[in-house]
Design an enzyme around this catalytic site. Structure first.
Site, PDB file in Angstrom:
ATOM      1  N   ALA A  42       0.883  -1.367   0.052  1.00 25.85           N
ATOM      2  CA  ALA A  42       0.342   0.329  -0.504  1.00 25.85           C
ATOM      3  C   ALA A  42       0.928   1.355  -0.056  1.00 25.85           C
ATOM      4  O   ALA A  42       0.195   2.443  -0.590  1.00 25.85           O
ATOM      5  CB  ALA A  42      -0.571  -0.216   1.093  1.00 25.85           C
TER       6      ALA A  42
ATOM      7  N   GLN B  90       0.489  -5.864  -3.591  1.00 27.53           N
ATOM      8  CA  GLN B  90      -0.515  -6.836  -2.876  1.00 27.53           C
ATOM      9  C   GLN B  90      -1.469  -5.651  -2.920  1.00 27.53           C
ATOM     10  O   GLN B  90      -2.848  -5.571  -2.875  1.00 27.53           O
ATOM     11  CB  GLN B  90      -0.269  -6.206  -1.485  1.00 27.53           C
ATOM     12  CG  GLN B  90       0.494  -7.437  -1.382  1.00 27.53           C
ATOM     13  CD  GLN B  90       0.930  -7.477   0.395  1.00 27.53           C
ATOM     14  OE1 GLN B  90       0.607  -7.914   1.354  1.00 27.53           O
ATOM     15  NE2 GLN B  90       2.088  -6.245   0.276  1.00 27.53           N
TER      16      GLN B  90
ATOM     17  N   ASP C  98      -5.008  -1.894  -7.405  1.00 27.13           N
ATOM     18  CA  ASP C  98      -5.284  -0.302  -8.522  1.00 27.13           C
ATOM     19  C   ASP C  98      -4.534   0.120  -9.368  1.00 27.13           C
ATOM     20  O   ASP C  98      -4.893   0.391 -10.086  1.00 27.13           O
ATOM     21  CB  ASP C  98      -4.626   0.744  -7.237  1.00 27.13           C
ATOM     22  CG  ASP C  98      -3.182   0.496  -6.772  1.00 27.13           C
ATOM     23  OD1 ASP C  98      -2.934   0.205  -8.271  1.00 27.13           O
ATOM     24  OD2 ASP C  98      -2.926   0.930  -5.995  1.00 27.13           O
TER      25      ASP C  98
ATOM     26  N   HIS D  77      -3.203  -9.785  -4.928  1.00 28.92           N
ATOM     27  CA  HIS D  77      -4.841  -9.534  -4.281  1.00 28.92           C
ATOM     28  C   HIS D  77      -5.724  -9.394  -4.959  1.00 28.92           C
ATOM     29  O   HIS D  77      -6.884  -8.950  -4.885  1.00 28.92           O
ATOM     30  CB  HIS D  77      -4.717  -8.873  -3.328  1.00 28.92           C
ATOM     31  CG  HIS D  77      -3.835  -8.611  -2.502  1.00 28.92           C
ATOM     32  ND1 HIS D  77      -3.394  -7.575  -1.097  1.00 28.92           N
ATOM     33  CD2 HIS D  77      -3.701 -10.276  -1.765  1.00 28.92           C
ATOM     34  CE1 HIS D  77      -2.822  -8.853  -0.149  1.00 28.92           C
ATOM     35  NE2 HIS D  77      -3.010 -10.243  -0.237  1.00 28.92           N
TER      36      HIS D  77
ATOM     37  N   CYS E  84     -25.778 -11.452 -13.177  1.00 25.99           N
ATOM     38  CA  CYS E  84     -25.004 -11.573 -14.577  1.00 25.99           C
ATOM     39  C   CYS E  84     -26.160 -12.302 -15.529  1.00 25.99           C
ATOM     40  O   CYS E  84     -27.082 -13.682 -15.315  1.00 25.99           O
ATOM     41  CB  CYS E  84     -23.977 -12.951 -14.943  1.00 25.99           C
ATOM     42  SG  CYS E  84     -23.358 -13.548 -16.708  1.00 25.99           S
TER      43      CYS E  84
ATOM     44  N   SER F 258       4.931  -3.225   5.442  1.00 21.17           N
ATOM     45  CA  SER F 258       5.541  -3.661   6.716  1.00 21.17           C
ATOM     46  C   SER F 258       5.408  -5.244   6.671  1.00 21.17           C
ATOM     47  O   SER F 258       6.217  -5.703   7.718  1.00 21.17           O
ATOM     48  CB  SER F 258       4.477  -3.297   7.184  1.00 21.17           C
ATOM     49  OG  SER F 258       4.748  -2.095   7.389  1.00 21.17           O
TER      50      SER F 258
HETATM   51 ZN   LIG Z   1     -22.865 -15.981 -16.148  1.00 22.33          ZN
END
Ligand SMILES: [Zn+2]
Length: 267
Positions: A35, A110, A113, A128, A161, A212
């Site tokens: 981050a 991690q 963005d 992630h 969906c 960290s």
């Molecule tokens: Zn679907």
């Protein structure tokens, strides 16, 4: 073996020189980012006092919560984890440049963005996942988050969906491609972790930026580098690795430090 490590809080010229020389000779840098590199682009982190978890408990980012409250989940995720307006900073840009120059082999991040890719980095492992897209859990249809945003504005059941039909509606949920608590992502699999550990073993240099190194399994990756391979950590806070062998620690801004090193490499 003699212990080689240094903690720099005021960017001592000497240790900066050492770090720069190590980077100058490196050809297979593996970079681990957290981050801290994105906060320099104005993105909130998770665990600091003003981070995401000061707004809501970790549970809101779990698979259970997503299934139980898909609308609230989407609202929170889009408000707090989606930052289409954020732009890459010096740290991201220099990593992309070093990749082009053949120094950086892989970035394992991690962050969700997409700023490394926007800066031009190609070999990026999004450990992630990403907040840029979402996928139907049944048919696998991929939706951009922008598309999900406009569905939210116009459809009641926007998270279901309509490209497929399942007996159980839950199976048809469109889930953001971020790794949630209780979730398994592409890189969290056995095969994914093995690939990452192979990259760690091939590295001739490991650079840690803005994390960290407290949350496993990500935090364990530096342990898999070969003996003698240097580890440089640029992070505002302390890490459990700070006093390890062949380890150099710089408690400074990432952008500022990277720029200084890059200027020394390209005078
Ligand atoms: Zn679907």
């Amino acid at each position: 073996m003699k212990k080689k490590s240094g903690v720099i809080s005021n960017m001592s010229a000497n240790t900066m020189d050492t770090c720069t020389n190590l980077i100058r000779n490196a050809k297979k840098i593996v970079v681990l980012t957290g981050a801290g590199i994105s906060t320099e682009s104005g993105i909130k982190d998770f665990r600091s006092k003003t981070g995401i978890y000061s707004l809501a408990p970790e549970y809101i980012l779990s698979l259970d919560y997503f299934y139980q409250h898909p609308k609230e989940f989407y609202q929170f995720a889009i408000e707090n984890l989606y930052h289409p307006e954020a732009v890459p900073n010096k740290g991201h840009e220099i990593l992309a440049k070093w990749e082009q120059e053949g120094k950086v082999a892989t970035i394992i991040t991690q962050n969700i963005d997409g700023l490394h890719q926007r800066a031009g980095s190609k070999n990026v492992i999004e450990f992630h996942g990403t907040m840029k897209t979402a996928t139907c859990l049944n048919c696998g249809k991929n939706y951009s988050t922008d598309e999900m945003l406009s569905r939210m504005e116009t459809m009641e059941d926007f998270y279901i969906c309509n490209n497929c039909i399942a007996n159980n509606k839950l199976e048809q949920y469109i889930k953001p491609d971020v790794v949630l608590f209780g979730d398994t992502g592409t890189w969290f699999s056995m095969a994914g972790i093995q690939t990452i550990l192979r990259y760690m073993q091939e590295a001739d240099f490991v650079l840690v930026l803005g994390t960290s190194l407290l949350v496993a399994p990500f935090s364990t990756f530096p342990q898999y580098r070969r003996q003698g391979v240097p580890l440089i950590i640029i992070n505002k806070g302390e890490t459990p690795y700070d006093f390890g062998q062949d380890t150099y620690v710089i408690h400074e801004s990432i952008g500022k430090t990277m720029e200084e090193i890059n200027n020394q490499l390209h005078p």
